[in-house]
Scaffold this active site. Sequence first.
Site, PDB file in Angstrom:
ATOM      1  CE1 TYR A 125      -3.211  -2.844   0.632  1.00  0.00           C
ATOM      2  CE2 TYR A 125      -4.500  -0.702   0.459  1.00  0.00           C
ATOM      3  CZ  TYR A 125      -4.519  -2.147   0.333  1.00  0.00           C
ATOM      4  OH  TYR A 125      -5.752  -2.594   0.191  1.00  0.00           O
ATOM      5  CE  LYS A 176       1.199 -18.619  -1.570  1.00  0.00           C
ATOM      6  NZ  LYS A 176       0.547 -19.836  -1.576  1.00  0.00           N
ATOM      7  CG  ASP A 209      -2.794 -20.566  -0.291  1.00  0.00           C
ATOM      8  OD1 ASP A 209      -2.052 -20.548   0.861  1.00  0.00           O
ATOM      9  OD2 ASP A 209      -2.015 -21.111  -1.324  1.00  0.00           O
ATOM     10  CG  ASP A 233      -8.108  -4.675   0.751  1.00  0.00           C
ATOM     11  OD1 ASP A 233      -9.078  -4.241   1.432  1.00  0.00           O
ATOM     12  OD2 ASP A 233      -7.938  -5.015  -0.398  1.00  0.00           O
ATOM     13  CG  ASP A 237     -13.966  -7.110   0.844  1.00  0.00           C
ATOM     14  OD1 ASP A 237     -13.787  -6.351   1.912  1.00  0.00           O
ATOM     15  OD2 ASP A 237     -14.294  -6.931  -0.311  1.00  0.00           O
TER      16      ASP A 237
HETATM   17  C1  IPM Z   1     -10.652  -1.109   2.653  1.00  0.00           C
HETATM   18  C2  IPM Z   1     -10.903  -0.547   1.342  1.00  0.00           C
HETATM   19  C3  IPM Z   1      -9.673   0.340   1.139  1.00  0.00           C
HETATM   20  C4  IPM Z   1      -8.452  -0.643   1.232  1.00  0.00           C
HETATM   21  C5  IPM Z   1      -9.514   0.792  -0.474  1.00  0.00           C
HETATM   22  C6  IPM Z   1     -10.808   1.842  -0.459  1.00  0.00           C
HETATM   23  C7  IPM Z   1      -8.252   1.933  -0.506  1.00  0.00           C
HETATM   24  O1  IPM Z   1     -10.877  -1.573   0.310  1.00  0.00           O
HETATM   25  O2  IPM Z   1     -10.572  -0.219   3.628  1.00  0.00           O
HETATM   26  O3  IPM Z   1     -10.707  -2.456   2.817  1.00  0.00           O
HETATM   27  O4  IPM Z   1      -7.925  -1.275   0.534  1.00  0.00           O
HETATM   28  O5  IPM Z   1      -7.797  -0.540   2.362  1.00  0.00           O
HETATM   29 MN    MN Z   2     -11.150  -3.528   1.404  1.00  0.00          MN
END
Ligand code: IPM
Ligand code: MN
Length: 331
Positions: A125, A176, A209, A233, A237
């Site tokens: 990042y 990893k 993974d 990240d 999700d």
């Molecule tokens: C999150 C989002 C951000 C990230 C993006 C919008 C930059 O996906 O907070 O998880 O990748 O950290």
């Molecule tokens: Mn994210």
Amino acid sequence: MAYRIAVVGGDGIGPEVTAEALKVVRATGVEIETVEFDLGGARFLADGEILSDATLNELRGFDAILLGAVGDPRVPPGVIERGLLLKMRFELDLYVNRRPFVGTAPGHSRPHDFVVIRENTEGPYVGEGGVLRKGTPNEVATQGSVNTRIGVERCIRYAFDLAMQRERHHVTLVHKTNVLTFSGDLWERAFNEVASEYPQVETAYNHVDAACIYFVQDPHRYDVVVTDNLFGDILTDLGGAVSGGIGLASSANLNPARTGPSMFEPVHGSAPDIAGKGIANPTAAILSAALMLEFLGEDAAARRMQAACGEVPTEGTIAIGDMIAERVARN
Ligand code: IPM
Ligand code: MN
């Protein structure tokens, strides 16, 4: 004394869900004083401001920052993400991204309860790398992952401290190491050295993974998961998806050293397709505000908010916010 909260509603559904989160915070009786900051894609399109150093310095004076969502389809990707969200994370040294997951995964019969501690200021990042011979057949792009011993260790240490406060006292490192031998080795050594200071904490290691499979098939194995910025990240999700959906996923961008304000935001984005329709679920924003109260030391109020976010037999952004606020006020 009232806590001073900087509020960045942002774009799309951001302002709607943030309004409900503030409503619920007020219902706890915890006193807050809010100042709104007009930032995000729409502001950028209006006058070019993304997050100036002057605005950033103003934000430093607050006790916390509550953010809804930023991002506008009319703005090219990366502009707001890097210029606003990542700038806040980096400049305010919000080195821990704490994302709790409580829910019952599809196909399971009982709820899991784990938290991902995502390193939030390093990894791929940081913007290390570049491009050569752009637009030619010989184009080259590199994007390095930056891992500092100090950055990695402080994040791991936070994970172990958190595990000590939780019931199971268990931390899993996700990386990893079989392929990323340089950064993986640094993470692994830092993890093992910190672990030796916490003999009461049980540890585990998963390749990222494999962790993706376990998140879906065996989420109960996890208590605290610690991982790097990009793995975190992606994994969070997935964590949201197996814990009732991204509409419930909250996050705390923390500066545990408290050299400045921390920032609290739902994991979801600005969802421009449903903005203004009053149908966005404000629960993730409300739970993020609960994390804010917890970090400010208002544990009891935070727990009341979390408890009120269970089954809500209604739909609509404002109706859900009202119902949760009512429950909070009653308990
Ligand atoms: C999150 C989002 C951000 C990230 C993006 C919008 C930059 O996906 O907070 O998880 O990748 O950290
Ligand atoms: Mn994210």
